[in-house]
Each structure stands twice: as structure tokens, then as C-alpha cells.
Design a protein around this motif. Structure first.
Motif, short mmCIF file in Angstrom:
data_model
loop_
_atom_site.label_atom_id
_atom_site.label_comp_id
_atom_site.label_asym_id
_atom_site.label_seq_id
_atom_site.Cartn_x
_atom_site.Cartn_y
_atom_site.Cartn_z
N UNK A 175 33.48 16.62 -2.68
CA UNK A 175 33.32 15.82 -1.46
C UNK A 175 33.59 16.62 -0.20
N UNK A 176 34.50 17.57 -0.29
CA UNK A 176 34.85 18.37 0.88
C UNK A 176 33.86 19.51 1.10
N UNK A 177 32.87 19.63 0.22
CA UNK A 177 31.91 20.72 0.37
C UNK A 177 32.46 22.06 -0.01
N UNK A 178 33.33 22.09 -0.99
CA UNK A 178 34.03 23.33 -1.33
C UNK A 178 33.56 23.93 -2.64
N UNK A 179 32.37 23.56 -3.10
CA UNK A 179 31.91 24.16 -4.34
C UNK A 179 30.45 24.58 -4.14
N UNK A 180 30.10 25.68 -4.76
CA UNK A 180 28.74 26.18 -4.68
C UNK A 180 27.89 25.45 -5.73
N UNK A 181 26.73 24.90 -5.33
CA UNK A 181 25.89 24.25 -6.35
C UNK A 181 25.46 25.27 -7.40
N UNK A 182 25.32 24.80 -8.62
CA UNK A 182 24.97 25.70 -9.71
C UNK A 182 23.53 25.44 -10.14
N UNK A 183 22.62 26.33 -9.73
CA UNK A 183 21.19 26.07 -9.90
C UNK A 183 20.73 26.12 -11.36
N UNK A 184 21.57 26.62 -12.26
CA UNK A 184 21.10 26.69 -13.65
C UNK A 184 21.17 25.35 -14.36
N UNK A 185 21.74 24.34 -13.69
CA UNK A 185 21.79 23.01 -14.28
C UNK A 185 20.43 22.32 -14.12
N UNK A 186 19.47 22.72 -14.91
CA UNK A 186 18.18 22.04 -14.86
C UNK A 186 18.31 20.72 -15.64
N UNK A 187 17.28 19.89 -15.55
CA UNK A 187 17.37 18.59 -16.22
C UNK A 187 17.55 18.74 -17.73
N UNK A 188 16.88 19.75 -18.31
CA UNK A 188 17.02 19.95 -19.76
C UNK A 188 18.45 20.37 -20.09
N UNK A 189 19.02 21.21 -19.23
CA UNK A 189 20.39 21.64 -19.49
C UNK A 189 21.32 20.45 -19.43
N UNK A 190 21.14 19.60 -18.40
CA UNK A 190 21.98 18.41 -18.27
C UNK A 190 21.90 17.57 -19.53
N UNK A 191 20.67 17.46 -20.06
CA UNK A 191 20.48 16.60 -21.24
C UNK A 191 21.18 17.18 -22.46
N UNK A 192 21.32 18.50 -22.49
CA UNK A 192 21.90 19.12 -23.67
C UNK A 192 23.42 19.03 -23.71
N UNK A 193 24.04 18.70 -22.58
CA UNK A 193 25.50 18.65 -22.53
C UNK A 193 25.97 17.20 -22.49
N UNK A 194 27.26 16.94 -22.79
CA UNK A 194 27.70 15.54 -22.97
C UNK A 194 27.46 14.69 -21.73
N UNK A 195 26.80 13.55 -21.91
CA UNK A 195 26.51 12.74 -20.72
C UNK A 195 27.73 11.98 -20.25
N UNK A 196 28.86 12.11 -20.98
CA UNK A 196 30.09 11.51 -20.44
C UNK A 196 30.70 12.42 -19.37
N UNK A 197 30.41 13.71 -19.44
CA UNK A 197 31.10 14.64 -18.55
C UNK A 197 30.21 15.13 -17.41
#
Lengths: 485, 290, 282
Positions: free
Chosen positions: A144-166
């Protein structure tokens, strides 16, 4: 008179100027700076998800150009590297792959968040990566404070492969993902069979009510037969890990904590859980000393053979199985050596209990805790690129397999667990994977650290009987509501 | 030489200029910024805004702040008292010892070389519930039935941090008290002896009045230091258990580094400074009262 | 009355001071002794119950562990750098300032002296926030300068305050005589005043050194990388999660204490006489 007036005026103007200078946040020239990171094509030579989830991690194309001139990167490691052999191994692998040296400072978990904020608030570019070791509570605030760099390797397929609870917990309001998970710990229930037997507890507790009865019995037995500093059940009540205990009580009744964006503990389930945990101390089944214990302390008490039960990190099985770190665990109270196959001694692990017999088994649930790993947005672009590569590697199947096998941390990539080659090398795989399946994950809103401190304080006061538990909970909740109003 | 032509008063001003410069730059400006920030809502999630005395009022009504204030007073009073209770007999004995006095004086000073943060660790180890030497001693002489978890219980935790703090302050206080005692002329005691005065009368009518200056100075420095130094608490209890040792300094630090609310932090700082000055004023009043 | 007389006789007895000192020394040095012997034990012996009061298995294992595992020598070197730089700057500046303020008064000079006293009373922890904001703005976070700036603020006012009493006690006649002989005002300071109050200056320097040496909070907040940390901060990081390795922890503590103690052994005469003169005659 005029002279004095002008001095006064000058002072006021100076004050204003300084304050404005100090409070104004410098605008960043973001456009040019992103270049280095843009040189990386995350979906080549193959799709990001395939690079990550193969048995061996593959670097993305263009990484060499993006990290040109970077010889080393530096990050804050949570705790001593001596306790993180898997991290050390992964660093070694990353260095071999890229030739970039990874350096770290050992920052103990008690001060890690402070030091991390410290770096971010001061926009210090000398630290390139950092981990938040209670991610669920801290992450929203930092994103929220803008203190993290976005991580561009999180493509939609990558998101789907990791736990959707986290994954949602790592995602900002803009849909970008800002963190990856470094290590993950679910909770399992530890007990010592010979103690239960000696104290006359007939079956392994499956509900929190049975745990309580067993704790009172084993505590009385241990005090009589072993000594005053042996206990029925132990838990942490000094640090935010206390919240995990309260949450376990709430989740085991099928409820959640965060309601309408506010952590709410004064619910029927919350009150049950609060009464339960304060009651353990008030009834003497757990010692008052828990008020001074962190996650490290109470689990050490158990693994040194001074307690009958605990709800502990699934990762702690590695400590208990190590005869040097936990000498007492290899022998049972009847004087026999209990050392069996690797990882078995006079201790055992089951899924977390459910609340009472009326609850379904799917409520044998506890919290899942994770260390979020972030890249410092104020670092130089090439260094950020290198740190992004490192973060990506850390969440790959290859790196996660090391976490799981060498260190016993749960794997952020679920496919690691289901791989039979890996699974057979894991101690207590069944209760652990079962607890990961039922685990509950909630992301807490900004301000949670303050809320947690309030709860910890009221918990302590009501556990030693200075204040009625329910009154304490009501007051704590009204103070928490005050934070969010 | 040009220097010689400068009048004395200008010379004094020039020579003390570096000092003045430090004074303004190092203290004046930070102080101004501190006061300015205390009137702002200044955190990372909301836009910065002038809110008048809201931070001060909020703190005044805040239970956590008031409790912390109370703990701070307990802590500094306890530490000062304990320091004095140890330092006075030490200084008194040292002033009477001729043989080996130099060695003893050096030995007494050793705890001063211990950083407070380390003192916290040392006492934390000695108070340890499972392996601590203090528990062993007390259990052996039969004072306790079984080991006590000093750090884990609110009441004893406060005692533990007071001890860890006072321990490193005793040497300084001892030297100052000793300085006061040694400045008193022997003949005063001798004539008092001839009048048949006992040691209590001598302490009451000779020692304390005459050594008042250095003793009060020492107490002032000890009080002010223990009022504002949280190192021992930081390494021993971190404010716990159940905020039993949570002093204003810890609250200040939490506002800066855990909750990131700089406006509130500044207001806590200002309160802290004001109370510190108040304590000092009391001592200085007694020091100058004559 | 007889009880009181009896007590009085006990206190007046020649041996009493020695008895009191024995008790006091146990209280003051006991913790250091306990730390030292724990650091010389093996880990199993360190956490043995009941504890042993003399190491049975004398070993330097813990020191090897500490020195090998974390950059303690570097931390110590950093501490020395911070302490020496601060001491040099502060002592030099304070000598000139105090000389001017006590001997060449000007309008407002007493005000300046009083402000030094006042500054000493403002809790440094109160100014941590503004210092932090300023250093951040200047980009000085995580630099050596940040710590030195802070420790100068910490020690300078006290140095002036302590030196004041030495300068006050120095007879003006001697300075006047030197001036009549043709010495410059600075010449008089260097050739006449300083040699006489050298003890006092040494005491001030030692105290500035120690105060910097034991400082924790500011470097803890201002520094992030291991290369810059002083021993107090380094030790704090080192012990954080390793509180169970008590022998290594105590070995680190001993390493952090030794330089200070060596300093006292070496210079105790100056400290006692300096402080006695500085505060004894208020």
C-alpha cells in the motif's frame, strides 16, 4: 522590536521550509529507470511457468544484458544463515548460474520488520531485497505504501500454478504481484506418546477440548514425576505468533478473523478461542512463562523434552529429529530408546485439532505463515533486475525442493509436494500435506501490527488473571476498531 | 598579527563559533523539525496534513501512552534508587580505604565499560529460567522453591530491567559521590567525634549536606539517563511481557519503525523531552536552593 | 539508643569498608565473571543444570565460532573508528569553545553555556526522529557519517560542561602573566592552560570515547550493511535468533566489553581525578 519580529518570522519560515522539504516525497523519474528490467523477456526461452516448474530452473532471456555490471546483490535474511541450509544451497546454485554473488545480513526476526521499514522509509538503495517474515500481517501495508517492486514474471499461468490461497495476498490493488514467497510454514500438532501414556491419556487428542484435558493431565503428571519446569502444553504469547494460536482456535470452528476489512476477534468463535488459550494459562496447563516466549522459545522447550504437546511449525520436525538439537526426543520416559526410523523418536505429529467432536475433519485447520520476499524499488535498475531473477529462482520448483528436503519448509509450489521422488524424502509427509490442504490463509489490512501488539498485551494481562478474559477481549477489540475508524 | 587586534569579546565569539554552529545545526534544527512534525498527520498511507494538537490530544487519551508513562516513571525511579543505594556505600567505603584503594577503584568501574545492550544480554542469561545462575543460587539457599521465570512475568521483568540498567550506572555515581566525600575536610569529622556524635549523626549533619552538590549532580545525570535510555529493555524484554516493561522510549520507537506514524512519534518525543526537563528542573532547584 | 550506638560502632570499625567492598565487588563483577566463564564452556556445559561455577572443559571454541561466523573483528574496528573520530572532534572543539566561553565572555555567552546544559537534558531518543528525517533527506542513511554526526551531538555538550569546571578553576593570573609576556591568547591556551588541565581533558576524551563505544540505538537505526556496524549493533544482530547458543553469545559480549575495560585499567587515574575535579566542586 522589529529585529525580534524578523527573527521570529525567519524562524517560522525556516521551520515551514524544513518541514515541507522533509515531508515532500521526491518524484521518481520512473520511465528511464525501468529499462534494465525491460531487457528481460520472462517468457523466453520458454513460458515463465515452464521455466519455473520444471525440475531445473531456466533463466529468462536477456538476463545478462539486464544485470550487466552487477557483481553482487545484498538482502536481509530472516535470522541466521546457520538455520537456513536450504537458502544457503539455493544461493550457491544461483551464484553458479549467474555469476552474481549473493550477500546477506542476518537480521533476527524480532527486528526484521523494523529494519526493513527503515530501509524503505529512508529509500536506502544499498539493500536490494528483503523478506517480511510475517507476510500475512505486514505485506498489505508495504504494498500500500508503494514500497515493493512489481514482479513481472508473475504471468497469469504462473499465478494459476501457485496456491490460490496465497497469491492474492501478494497482489496489490492494481492487480500486479509484488512479492514472492520465500519460506512457508504450516502448523501441525506435536505430542509425546510416552508422556500421554504415563499420564493416562488414552487416545491422541483430535479436538481442542481433548487437548485441554490431556494438557491438564500431562502437566500434573510431569510436575510430579519430572520437575517443576515440565509442562503440559506450550505456546508463544510474546510475539505475533500468539495470533496464530488464536486463529487456529477460530479456524477450527470454521470461522475467519478478518470481517469487512477489520480483524475481528470479538465474535462467538473468537471469544471461544480467546477463553481457551487464556484458560490454558489460568488453569496451569501451560506455564505463565509462555508470556515471554517467541516462536523460537516455545518450540525449543518442546524439543528439549520439557512439554507434552504443542501446536508447532511443520518445519520443526527437522529440529526434533536431530539428536543434537533435541537430545531428549529420542528417549521415552520409560527409559527406553525410542529412536526408530529417521525422524521418529518419542514424539509424533498429527494434523491440527478441530474445535470439538461436532466439527467436520476439514476444520482441522490452522494458519499458514510465510516469509514474503520483495525487491527494493529504490535500488538501481540493474540491481533490481538481478534481485528479481533471484526472487524468481527462489520460488521455482528446484529451489522449493531444496527448502522441503534440506530444511523442511513447506513448498510454495504445490507440485513439489506431489512429486513422488521428493515426497519420499520428507519426514511426516502425510500429516504435513494434510495440514497444508486444510490450512486457512487470510491477508490482514494495514495497521495489523498495532492491532497485534494490543491483543498480545491484553492476552498477557488476562492470562495472569489481572483482568477478566472476555472484558479484556472486548477492550482489545474496541481499541483495534479505533485503529481502523 | 591581525588576531591581536580583535577585542576580547569578539575573540570569544569567534572561538566559540564552531560550538555555536554545532548547537544550531545539530540541535536547533532537529528540534524545530521535531516540533513541526508533531503537528502533522504524517504517515505513509495518508496524505500529509496539518492537524494542530490532535497528536498530543490523542496520546493524552491513549491508554497505551499513559501506561507507558507510568512504567517509565517506575523504571527510572527504580533504577536511580538502586544505583544510589549501591553507589553510596561503595563510595563511602572507598573513601575510607587506603590500602589497595587504586585497584578497588579500577575494579568498581568495570561495569561502566559494558554497553547497556550487552548488559541486557548478560542479565538475561543470568535470569534465564532454565539455566540461569541466579535461579540456581536462590534455589540452593532455599529462597525459591523452584526456578522463577524472571523475564516472563510482569512484576519481576521490571525488576530485571531495572537491575540491568542500574548495574552499569553504579560506577559513574560512585565516582561522583566519592568526589563529594573526599572534598570534606577530615577535621570536621574529628571534632564531631570529640562531641561524641555517632555515624548516623555525622552522615546527617556533615556528610550529606557537604557532599550534596556532587551527589545531586550524579543523581540528576543518572535519572535523566535512565529516563531516556531503553537499551537494556530493548535487549532484555523488548517491552514485554504484556507490555509490563513498555516505556515511552519503546512507544516512540514503535511509532517510528513499526507503525510508521511520524506525527505521533514526534508528539511522544516532545512529551518525553518535557518530562525530562521537568525532572531536571526539580534537581536543579534543590541544587541551587541555598 | 544502645542498638544505634552498636550499629554505629560496627560502621566505624576499620574492617567494615572492606566487608562492604567485598559484597559490592561480588555484585558488580559477578555478572562479568559469569559471562566470562560461560564463554569458556562448551555448549552442553553452558546449558547444564545445575550450572558449573568453574568451567570443567576449558575451551576457546565459542570464540572461534563467533570470530569465524560473523564479522566481529570488522565490527570492533568500526566501533574504534566511530569512537576515535568522535572523541577527536569533540575534544578539540570543546576545548576551544570552553576556553572562549569561560575566559572571553561576550554578550550572550552565558546563554550559550546554559544552552549546552539544556541540550544535555533533551533526551537523545526524542531527536532520533528528526535526525532520521534529515539524514534521509541528505542521503546519509547507511553511512559512517550518520553515526558520527549523531554521536557528536551526544557527547559534545557534556564535554563542554565538564571542561567548564576545569577552566573555571584555572587561575586567571597565570593567563594574564603569559599574555603580558607576549603570548597570544591562543598561545596562552596551548602553552599555559592545556598542560595544567591535561588530566581533565583526558577524562573528557575517555568519557566521549566510552559514550560512543556503548551507543546502540542510533547506529542500529541508521545502518543497514555489515560493513559499517559497530560491535553493539553487530552483536545484537548476531544473537537475535541464536539465543540458545549461550556460550557464543557470551563470547561476543566479552569481546564487546574488553576494549572498555582495557581503557579503564590503562587510564583509570585520569578518569577518577578528572571526574573528581570536574564534578566535585560544583
Amino acid at each position: 522590536m522589529t529585529k525580534r519580529l524578523s527573527i521570529l518570522l525567519l524562524t517560522v519560515v525556516l521551520m515551514l521550509a524544513f518541514t515541507m522539504g522533509i515531508t515532500a516525497e521526491g518524484q521518481k523519474e520512473a520511465d528511464e529507470e525501468q529499462n534494465a528490467i525491460d531487457l528481460i523477456n520472462w517468457d523466453a526461452p520458454k513460458a515463465a511457468v515452464d521455466r519455473l516448474t520444471g525440475d531445473e530452473y531456466v533463466l529468462p532471456e536477456g538476463w545478462e544484458a539486464a544485470t550487466e555490471g552487477v557483481e553482487e546483490i545484498f538482502y536481509f535474511n530472516s535470522g541466521g544463515m546457520g538455520g537456513d541450509p536450504a537458502t544457503a544451497k539455493n544461493i550457491e546454485l544461483f551464484q553458479e548460474m549467474t555469476g552474481i554473488e549473493v550477500k546477506w545480513a542476518e537480521v533476527s526476526s524480532e527486528i526484521l520488520f523494523q529494519k526493513t521499514l527503515n530501509v524503505l522509509v529512508s529509500k536506502d538503495e544499498s539493500v536490494h531485497g528483503m523478506s517480511l517474515d510475517s507476510g500475512p500481517y505486514e505485506l498489505r501495508e508495504v504494498i500500500g505504501a508503494g514500497w515493493a517492486e512489481p514482479m513481472p514474471f508473475w504471468t497469469d499461468e504462473v499465478k494459476a500454478a501457485y496456491p490460490d490461497s496465497i497469491v492474492p495476498a501478494l497482489t496489490g490493488d492494481d492487480g500486479k504481484v509484488y512479492a514472492t514467497v520465500d519460506t512457508m510454514r504450516s502448523y501441525v500438532f506435536y505430542y509425546r506418546p510416552s508422556w500421554l501414556e504415563a499420564a493416562g491419556v488414552e487416545k491422541v487428542p483430535e479436538t481442542w477440548q481433548e487437548v485441554r484435558e490431556a494438557a491438564i493431565k500431562t502437566d500434573a503428571w510431569a510436575k510430579e514425576n519430572l520437575g517443576q519446569d515440565y509442562y503440559g502444553i506450550v505456546f508463544p504469547a510474546k510475539s505475533y505468533n500468539l495470533l496464530h494460536m488464536l486463529q487456529a482456535g477460530i479456524y477450527s470452528q470454521g470461522a475467519k478473523v478478518v470481517q469487512d476489512g477489520i480483524p475481528s476477534y470479538n465474535t462467538p468463535e473468537g471469544r471461544n478461542s480467546w477463553k481457551y488459550w487464556t484458560g490454558l494459562v489460568r488453569d496451569g496447563a501451560a506455564p505463565e512463562a509462555v508470556l515471554g516466549w517467541t516462536w523460537n522459545d516455545y518450540q525449543n522447550v518442546f524439543s528439549r523434552g520439557k512439554a507434552a504437546m504443542m501446536l508447532g511449525f511443520s518445519t520443526w520436525v527437522n529440529v526434533c529429529a536431530d539428536p543434537e538439537k533435541a537430545p531428549a526426543m529420542q528417549e521415552n520416559v520409560f527409559g527406553e530408546s525410542a529412536a526408530g526410523p529417521i525422524g521418529k523418536g518419542d514424539w509424533a505429529v498429527v494434523q491440527p485439532p478441530k474445535w470439538d467432536a461436532s466439527e467436520p475433519d476439514s476444520n482441522r485447520a490452522a494458519f499458514i505463515d510465510f516469509d514474503a520476499f520483495m525487491v527494493n524499488p529504490f535500488a538501481k535498475p540493474e540491481q533490481k533486475a538481478a534481485m528479481l531473477l533471484f526472487s524468481e529462482f527462489k520460488m521455482s520448483k528446484q529451489a522449493m525442493a531444496n527448502e522441503l528436503i534440506i530444511e523442511g519448509n513447506e513448498a510454495f509450489y504445490p507440485g513439489t509436494y506431489t512429486d513422488p521422488k521428493i515426497r519420499e524424502q520428507i519426514m511426516w509427509a502425510d500429516p504435513r500435506s494434510a495440514s497444508v490442504d486444510t490450512t486457512v490463509m487470510e491477508a490482514f489490512p494495514p495497521g495489523s501490527m498495532k492491532a497485534n501488539d494490543t491483543l498480545i498485551e491484553y492476552f498477557g494481562r488476562s492470562a495472569i488473571g489481572k483482568i477478566d478474559p472476555i472484558k479484556a477481549l472486548e477492550e482489545a477489540q474496541s481499541e483495534i476498531d479505533g485503529i481502523y475508524r | 598579527m591581525k588576531m591581536r587586534n580583535i577585542p576580547d569579546s569578539k575573540f570569544g565569539m569567534l572561538l566559540s563559533l564552531p560550538g555555536l554552529f554545532l548547537l544550531v545545526l545539530w540541535v536547533g534544527i532537529p528540534l524545530l523539525i521535531l516540533i513541526s512534525v508533531s503537528f502533522l498527520r504524517f504517515n505513509v498511507l495518508e496524505p500529509t496534513q496539518f492537524i494542530g494538537f490532535d497528536n498530543y490530544i490523542h496520546l493524552f487519551k491513549d491508554r497505551v501512552f499513559r501506561n507507558a508513562l507510568l512504567r517509565t516513571i517506575t523504571f527510572f525511579a527504580g533504577s536511580t534508587l538502586l544505583t544510589f543505594l549501591l553507589a553510596y556505600p561503595t563510595a563511602w567505603s572507598l573513601s575510607r580505604i587506603r590500602k589497595g584503594g587504586t585497584t578497588l577503584r579500577t575494579l568498581v568501574m568495570f561495569p561502566w565499560a559494558v554497553p547497556l545492550i550487552v548488559s541486557g544480554f548478560i542479565w538475561g542469561w543470568m535470569f534465564n529460567a532454565a539455566y540461569g545462575v541466579i535461579n540456581h543460587l536462590f534455589v540452593t539457599i532455599g529462597l525459591f522453591e523452584s526456578n522463577i521465570n524472571f523475564i516472563g512475568q510482569s512484576g519481576t521483568a521490571m525488576l530485571a530491567v531495572v537491575i540491568a540498567d542500574a548495574w552499569t550506572r553504579v560506577p559513574f555515581m560512585t565516582i561522583l559521590t566519592l568526589a563529594g566525600l573526599e572534598a570534606i575536610s577530615r577535621t570536621l569529622y574529628e571534632s564531631a567525634d570529640m562531641d561524641g556524635a555517632d555515624i548516623f549523626q555525622k552522615t546527617r549533619y556533615i556528610t550529606l549536606p557537604l557532599a550534596k552538590g556532587p551527589i545531586l549532580t550524579g543523581l540528576l545525570i543518572t535519572s535523566v539517563f535512565s529516563f531516556r535510555t531503553i537499551d537494556a529493555i530493548f535487549s532484555l524484554t523488548k517491552g514485554g511481557p504484556a507490555r509490563g516493561t513498555y516505556v515511552l522510549g519503546m512507544l516512540n520507537l514503535d511509532y517510528i519503525y513499526n507503525y510508521i506514524e511520524f506525527g505521533r512519534a514526534a508528539a511522544v518525543s516532545v512529551y518525553l523531552a518535557l518530562i525530562c526537563l521537568l525532572i531536571a528542573a526539580v534537581y536543579i532547584y534543590f541544587l541551587l536552593k541555598e | 539508643m544502645t542498638v544505634r550506638r552498636g550499629l554505629s560502632n560496627i560502621f566505624e570499625h576499620k574492617a567494615t569498608p572492606y566487608v562492604i567492598m567485598a559484597v559490592v565487588l561480588i555484585l558488580l563483577l559477578g555478572p562479568i565473571y559469569w559471562t566470562l566463564i560461560t564463554s569458556l564452556k562448551t555448549l552442553p556445559e553452558a546449558i547444564k543444570w545445575p550450572p558449573s561455577y568453574i568451567p570443567q572443559d576449558f575451551t576457546l571454541e565459542a570464540y572461534k565460532e563467533v570470530l569465524g561466523r560473523s564479522p566481529v573483528p570488522k565490527f570492533l574496528l568500526n566501533s574504534i573508528i566511530y569512537a576515535l573520530v568522535t572523541t577527536t572532534i569533540v575534544t578539540t572543539a570543546a576545548v576551544f569553545t570552553t576556553y572562549a566561553l569561560t575566559r572571553y565572555k561576550y554578550r550572550g555567552s552565558n546563554m550559550v553555556l546554559l544552552s549546552f546544559l539544556f541540550i544535555r537534558l533533551i533526551p537523545p531518543i526524542s531527536l532520533l526522529l528528526p535526525f532520521y528525517l534529515i539524514l534521509r533527506q541528505l542521503g546519509l542513511i547507511n553511512t559512517r557519517a550518520s553515526v558520527i554526526i549523531y554521536t557528536i551531538y551526544l557527547t559534545y555538550p557534556l564535554a563542554v560542561w565538564m571542561l567548564k569546571s576545569f577552566f573555571d578553576q584555572f587561575p586567571q593570573d597565570l593567563i594574564d602573566a603569559a599574555l603580558i609576556d607576549g603570548a597570544s591568547r591562543l598561545g596562552a591556551l596551548f602553552r599555559v592552560v592545556l598542560p595544567v588541565i591535561a588530566n581533565g581533558i583526558a577524562a573528557v576524551a575517555i568519557i566521549a570515547f566510552l559514550w560512543t563505544w556503548i551507543e546502540f540505538l542510533a547506529p542500529f537505526l541508521f545502518l543497514n550493511t555489515d560493513d559499517l556496524k559497530p560491535i553493539t549493533v553487530g552483536l545484537y544482530y548476531f544473537v537475535g535468533d541464536e539465543t540458545t547458543y549461550w556460550n557464543s553469545l557470551t563470547a561476543g559480549a566479552i569481546l564487546a566489553i574488553i576494549p572498555g575495560i582495557a581503557f579503564f585499567m590503562f587510564a583509570q587515574r585520569y578518569i577518577v581525578s578528572g571526574l573528581t575535579a570536574g564534578f566535585g566542586k560544583e
